[in-house]
Design a protein around this motif. Structure first.
Motif, PDB file in Angstrom:
ATOM      1  N   LEU A 219       0.824  -1.206   0.000  1.00 54.07           N
ATOM      2  CA  LEU A 219       0.000   0.000   0.000  1.00 54.07           C
ATOM      3  C   LEU A 219       0.857   1.255   0.000  1.00 54.07           C
ATOM      4  N   ALA A 220       1.967   1.223   0.741  1.00 55.12           N
ATOM      5  CA  ALA A 220       2.841   2.395   0.792  1.00 55.12           C
ATOM      6  C   ALA A 220       3.414   2.701  -0.585  1.00 55.12           C
ATOM      7  N   ARG A 221       3.872   1.651  -1.286  1.00 52.13           N
ATOM      8  CA  ARG A 221       4.431   1.859  -2.628  1.00 52.13           C
ATOM      9  C   ARG A 221       3.358   2.373  -3.591  1.00 52.13           C
ATOM     10  N   ALA A 222       2.187   1.760  -3.565  1.00 50.99           N
ATOM     11  CA  ALA A 222       1.118   2.167  -4.473  1.00 50.99           C
ATOM     12  C   ALA A 222       0.682   3.606  -4.204  1.00 50.99           C
ATOM     13  N   THR A 223       0.575   3.962  -2.929  1.00 53.63           N
ATOM     14  CA  THR A 223       0.153   5.317  -2.567  1.00 53.63           C
ATOM     15  C   THR A 223       1.195   6.339  -2.980  1.00 53.63           C
ATOM     16  N   PHE A 224       2.466   6.055  -2.694  1.00 49.97           N
ATOM     17  CA  PHE A 224       3.549   6.964  -3.062  1.00 49.97           C
ATOM     18  C   PHE A 224       3.543   7.231  -4.570  1.00 49.97           C
ATOM     19  N   THR A 225       3.440   6.165  -5.349  1.00 48.29           N
ATOM     20  CA  THR A 225       3.478   6.309  -6.806  1.00 48.29           C
ATOM     21  C   THR A 225       2.258   7.070  -7.322  1.00 48.29           C
ATOM     22  N   SER A 226       1.068   6.737  -6.813  1.00 49.93           N
ATOM     23  CA  SER A 226      -0.152   7.380  -7.310  1.00 49.93           C
ATOM     24  C   SER A 226      -0.205   8.858  -6.948  1.00 49.93           C
ATOM     25  N   VAL A 227       0.248   9.212  -5.741  1.00 52.87           N
ATOM     26  CA  VAL A 227       0.254  10.624  -5.350  1.00 52.87           C
ATOM     27  C   VAL A 227       1.248  11.407  -6.202  1.00 52.87           C
ATOM     28  N   GLY A 228       2.432  10.800  -6.463  1.00 49.02           N
ATOM     29  CA  GLY A 228       3.404  11.469  -7.330  1.00 49.02           C
ATOM     30  C   GLY A 228       2.852  11.707  -8.724  1.00 49.02           C
ATOM     31  N   CYS A 229       2.150  10.702  -9.263  1.00 50.58           N
ATOM     32  CA  CYS A 229       1.555  10.868 -10.595  1.00 50.58           C
ATOM     33  C   CYS A 229       0.452  11.920 -10.587  1.00 50.58           C
ATOM     34  N   CYS A 230      -0.324  11.987  -9.495  1.00 46.74           N
ATOM     35  CA  CYS A 230      -1.362  13.019  -9.410  1.00 46.74           C
ATOM     36  C   CYS A 230      -0.743  14.414  -9.347  1.00 46.74           C
ATOM     37  N   MET A 231       0.389  14.534  -8.675  1.00 46.82           N
ATOM     38  CA  MET A 231       1.073  15.825  -8.648  1.00 46.82           C
ATOM     39  C   MET A 231       1.501  16.219 -10.062  1.00 46.82           C
ATOM     40  N   ALA A 232       2.035  15.250 -10.807  1.00 41.01           N
ATOM     41  CA  ALA A 232       2.431  15.524 -12.184  1.00 41.01           C
ATOM     42  C   ALA A 232       1.220  15.879 -13.046  1.00 41.01           C
ATOM     43  N   GLN A 233       0.095  15.191 -12.830  1.00 43.42           N
ATOM     44  CA  GLN A 233      -1.123  15.498 -13.583  1.00 43.42           C
ATOM     45  C   GLN A 233      -1.643  16.894 -13.252  1.00 43.42           C
ATOM     46  N   GLY A 234      -1.524  17.292 -11.998  1.00 36.87           N
ATOM     47  CA  GLY A 234      -1.920  18.643 -11.616  1.00 36.87           C
ATOM     48  C   GLY A 234      -1.068  19.697 -12.316  1.00 36.87           C
ATOM     49  N   MET A 235       0.223  19.412 -12.439  1.00 37.89           N
ATOM     50  CA  MET A 235       1.111  20.344 -13.144  1.00 37.89           C
ATOM     51  C   MET A 235       0.717  20.450 -14.603  1.00 37.89           C
TER      52      MET A 235
END
Length: 388
Positions: A219-235
């Motif tokens: 869960l930690a790995r999946a959450t870390f990756t998904s939040v990072g991708c959402c940050m990139a999508q926000g940019m």
């Protein structure tokens, strides 16, 4: 016994169909609400800043709303009733925000938008957390893919409906339509099954879901990756008006890229449903695809930009499906609501941070902002810790 078992399967299939129909309605309304509020704020006040402030207000409170809603969903016997109330607050609250515009001070309207936004995670994490109770056999891959695809349908239809309704009957009509669609899901949520009778007591604290995610490597790995991708999508989203203006011939045309991405995500999910791939690997691969797409977008060429949007959707759609699969697999039932709603809140926050970061960067260097977004997605892929 065989007859009773068959009746049970039919009921579960009907429940899943109703669940998916409610998910589509609520999520399309949710995707409509942001653009509709922005248009309504601008139409009434004449200020683009007011519209953006309303969008920020209805989004930012998800940071608190997600964990609180998840904690309550895990504690009540009929989580569907609580979910229905949250959806009613969200849909009805949009109408109250609309009524307040131009009639009461804008600060009060903005405060109301913040309160309404607390219920926002009910549409995403709160709804998906109920899937095991309606899907035949728990959460098979097909049910999970179908649930994730409702987000793609919403991303495809929501902004287009908001623009079309606003063009036809005005921005106020778009806000009303968004609220009505969210309200359509209320009776579906009300009818969701109760929590299992033998479920472990959920007498846990506010941060129990967060602690469990941080302590569970998958869960930690999946959450870390998904939040990072959402940050990139926000940019990327913050760069769309500038991209549209400089590359596609008009600021509004930047929104076409979102439609391309949503369509590609739906197609990619349809292909994924026919394959057997470990969801943990799909999450990492999705981040890598999005990083490559953002680097391609930084070239600033029209054809490359369209291709980048398609690649982003192809990475984002299956990644969301895989993220849900990991959460369903790893979440204990007594913490499922917290884990899903907290995860949704973290992703929304990552998106908001990315959008805020990219605004001033894009004004100075558009390629630089897109390359930074690409780097964030790449780091989320290759530098994922076992425990956060």
């Amino acid at each position: 016994m065989s007859y009773l078992r068959n009746v049970g399967v039919v009921r579960r299939r009907y429940a899943l169909a109703a669940y998916l129909a409610g998910a589509v309605a609520a999520r399309v309304g949710d995707e409509m609400s942001g653009p509709a509020l922005m248009l309504a704020g601008f139409a009434v006040t004449g200020s683009a800043t007011a519209g953006s402030a309303l969008l920020a207000g209805v989004t930012v409170s998800a940071v608190v709303g997600g964990p609180v809603l998840g904690l309550l969903l895990d504690r009540v016997e009929r989580p569907g009733w609580l979910l229905a109330g949250a959806l009613g607050l969200y849909g009805g609250g949009l109408g109250l925000v609309l009524l307040g515009l131009g009639r009461v001070p804008f600060a009060a309207v903005l405060g109301l938008a913040v309160v309404v936004g607390v219920a926002g995670p009910a549409v995403a994490g709160g709804w998906t957390a109920q899937l095991p109770r309606v899907a035949p056999g728990g959460v098979p891959g097909r049910a999970n893919v179908l649930d994730a695809m409702t987000f793609g349908v919403a991303s495809l239809l929501g902004p287009a409906l908001a623009g079309g309704v606003a063009e036809g009957v005005g921005a106020a009509g778009a806000v009303v339509a968004a609220g009505v669609l969210i309200g359509v899901a209320v009776p579906v949520a009300w009818g969701l099954p109760r929590a299992p009778a033998g479920r472990e007591a959920a007498c846990v604290g506010f941060a129990a879901g967060v602690r469990f995610v941080l302590g569970n490597p998958a869960l930690a790995r999946a959450t870390f990756t998904s939040v990072g991708c959402c940050m990139a999508q926000g940019m990327l989203t913050a760069c769309l008006p500038v991209l549209g203006e400089r590359v596609l011939g008009g600021a509004a045309r930047g929104a076409v890229l979102l439609t391309c991405a949503a369509g590609a995500g739906l197609v990619a999910n349809g292909v994924l449903a026919r394959l057997v791939v470990a969801p943990d690997a799909v999450i990492r691969l999705g981040a890598l695809v999005q990083a490559a797409a953002l680097a391609l977008a930084a070239t600033g060429r029209p054809a490359a930009l369209i291709g980048a949007a398609l690649l982003i959707g192809a990475g984002e759609g299956p990644q969301l499906t895989a993220l849900f699969a990991v959460r369903h697999r790893e979440s204990p039932d007594h913490l499922r609501g917290q884990i899903f709603t907290t995860g949704a809140s973290m992703k929304i926050t990552g998106f908001a941070v990315g959008a805020a970061l990219a605004g001033p960067l894009a004004a100075r260097s558009l390629p630089g902002a897109l390359l930074l977004a690409s780097g964030i997605a790449a780091v989320a892929c290759v530098r994922v810790p076992g425990r956060l």
